[in-house]
Scaffold this active site. Structure first.
Site, PDB file in Angstrom:
ATOM      1  N   ASP A 185       0.867  -1.174   0.000  1.00 40.30           N
ATOM      2  CA  ASP A 185       0.000   0.000   0.000  1.00 40.30           C
ATOM      3  C   ASP A 185       0.902   1.221   0.000  1.00 40.30           C
ATOM      4  O   ASP A 185       1.929   1.252   0.660  1.00 40.30           O
ATOM      5  CB  ASP A 185      -0.911   0.001   1.228  1.00 40.30           C
ATOM      6  CG  ASP A 185      -1.917   1.141   1.163  1.00 40.30           C
ATOM      7  OD1 ASP A 185      -2.329   1.496   0.047  1.00 40.30           O
ATOM      8  OD2 ASP A 185      -2.276   1.679   2.218  1.00 40.30           O
ATOM      9  N   GLU A 199      -1.445  -0.820  -6.088  1.00 33.15           N
ATOM     10  CA  GLU A 199      -2.609  -0.145  -6.627  1.00 33.15           C
ATOM     11  C   GLU A 199      -2.171   0.686  -7.812  1.00 33.15           C
ATOM     12  O   GLU A 199      -1.126   1.320  -7.772  1.00 33.15           O
ATOM     13  CB  GLU A 199      -3.207   0.780  -5.558  1.00 33.15           C
ATOM     14  CG  GLU A 199      -4.454   0.233  -4.932  1.00 33.15           C
ATOM     15  CD  GLU A 199      -4.972   1.162  -3.861  1.00 33.15           C
ATOM     16  OE1 GLU A 199      -6.179   1.361  -3.808  1.00 33.15           O
ATOM     17  OE2 GLU A 199      -4.170   1.684  -3.079  1.00 33.15           O
ATOM     18  N   ASP A 231      -3.172   0.900   6.898  1.00 34.80           N
ATOM     19  CA  ASP A 231      -2.337   0.602   5.728  1.00 34.80           C
ATOM     20  C   ASP A 231      -2.075  -0.888   5.555  1.00 34.80           C
ATOM     21  O   ASP A 231      -2.054  -1.407   4.443  1.00 34.80           O
ATOM     22  CB  ASP A 231      -1.004   1.344   5.830  1.00 34.80           C
ATOM     23  CG  ASP A 231      -1.199   2.847   5.833  1.00 34.80           C
ATOM     24  OD1 ASP A 231      -2.120   3.306   5.138  1.00 34.80           O
ATOM     25  OD2 ASP A 231      -0.441   3.544   6.521  1.00 34.80           O
TER      26      ASP A 231
END
Ligand code: ZN
Length: 358
Positions: free
Chosen positions: A174, A258, A340
């Protein structure tokens, strides 16, 4: 010759931009018309300006390609901005040439490189070109400190054996503005303290520069100081990102991240410069190619995937979660989540699904 090439490339780029600008103003209302416009080629400019023939013609071709790319980006995404004219006063200048059957090559002694129109020039080779790589192009650039660099683009020609990822060797990351990333086990990158201190120093120097009278002798001195500091910080950061991404690429079979659009992100979350500054985009790029070199993959998941809001234990979505909440308790199962770490776990799970391992 390098400076002359910079000048010619810049001249051609600006001329071509001016030509396109006129047509753009005329036909901007009519997209079809605009598309059908034809523009002068580098060859046609050479007829008019004879001295353009004195420099590497591939550099001129690349200037044309760069301009086309700049316009394509502008038409695709208006946030990219309209292509700008290049300034002679900008200390940063560059040109790119292509390798045509050995016109760009590193000498056997590893201390010289051959560049068209320049011949063999002495260099400090920073990294060996690995076996199986073929040189595609070379970009000669001058940075704001007046130093010259050659960046060599290579292509890996040999077949790489693909690693079939093991489930337990898939890493979920993340994004974190402070520490670069946090993974699904809660471990974060060891963002070096010296680097953070240097970044503070750089910011301070930039503030001093903004107080100086523009163009004055103190301003010039400070400008040089800022440029030197900037180079140092960016080299240190790059070094850290290379080491960090290499470790991950060696230790894991696949890494899931991501697919953030960094520009959109820094705008919407108003995290400002910090988002762009710790080099997350560069980190992804390094990680991507370092994994690929080892026959492994970087998996990008949809940026709209609700990685933060989803409970990784039971799948309940916490719609109330805000950016400030670092820790939260799931209403569905009562689990306490580190924001996170939970997000990285979800990113990993989605990556495993995409890899077809679920
Ligand atoms: Zn839950």
């Amino acid at each position: 010759m390098i400076r002359k090439t910079f000048g010619c490339v810049r001249f051609l780029y600006n001329r071509m931009l001016a030509e396109r600008q006129v047509k753009y103003e005329c036909y901007r209302a009519d997209k079809q018309q605009l598309k059908q416009q034809r523009y002068r080629t580098p060859a046609s400019f050479k007829m008019e300006f004879d001295w353009l023939r004195e420099v590497d013609s591939l550099a001129l071709c690349n200037a044309e390609l760069n301009l086309k790319t700049a316009f394509r980006n502008f038409f695709r995404d208006k946030h990219m901005g309209y292509p700008k004219f290049k300034s002679r006063k900008n200390p940063v200048q560059s040109y790119t040439t292509n390798n045509q059957k050995g016109t760009v090559r590193i000498a056997a002694d590893g201390k010289h490189v051959r560049i068209p129109k320049l011949g063999m020039i002495r260099i400090k080779l920073h990294r060996q070109i690995p076996d199986g790589h073929v040189i595609k192009s070379a970009t000669i650039s001058r940075n704001s400190n007046g130093k010259y660099h050659i960046s060599i683009l290579t292509e890996y020609a040999a077949d790489i054996e693909h690693t079939i990822p093991h489930r337990e060797k898939v890493l979920g990351l993340d994004y974190s503005s402070k520490t670069l990333y946090i993974d699904h086990t809660g471990t974060s990158a060891n963002y070096p303290r010296y680097l953070r201190q240097m970044e503070v120093q750089l910011k301070r120097a930039q503030r001093v520069l903004s107080r100086r009278e523009k163009g004055g002798s103190n301003w010039k001195k400070q400008k040089l100081r800022v440029a030197r500091l900037h180079e140092k910080v960016s080299n240190q950061r790059k070094d850290f990102l290379h080491k960090e991404s290499r470790q991950l690429a060696e230790a894991w079979d696949a890494v899931v991240v991501e697919d953030l659009n960094m520009k959109v992100m820094s705008r919407t979350l108003s995290l400002g410069k910090a988002t762009m500054d710790n080099g997350n985009g560069m980190f992804r790029a390094f990680l991507g190619y370092k994994l690929a070199e080892r026959g492994k993959s970087l998996v990008r998941i949809d940026k709209w995937y609700p990685s933060s809001k989803l409970c990784r234990t039971c799948g309940t979505i916490n719609t109330e979660l805000t950016l400030k909440d670092r820790v939260w308790v799931c209403e569905g199962c009562g689990m306490l989540h580190q924001r996170d770490e939970n997000a990285a776990g979800n990113i990993r799970a989605e990556g495993i699904r995409l890899l077809g391992m679920a």
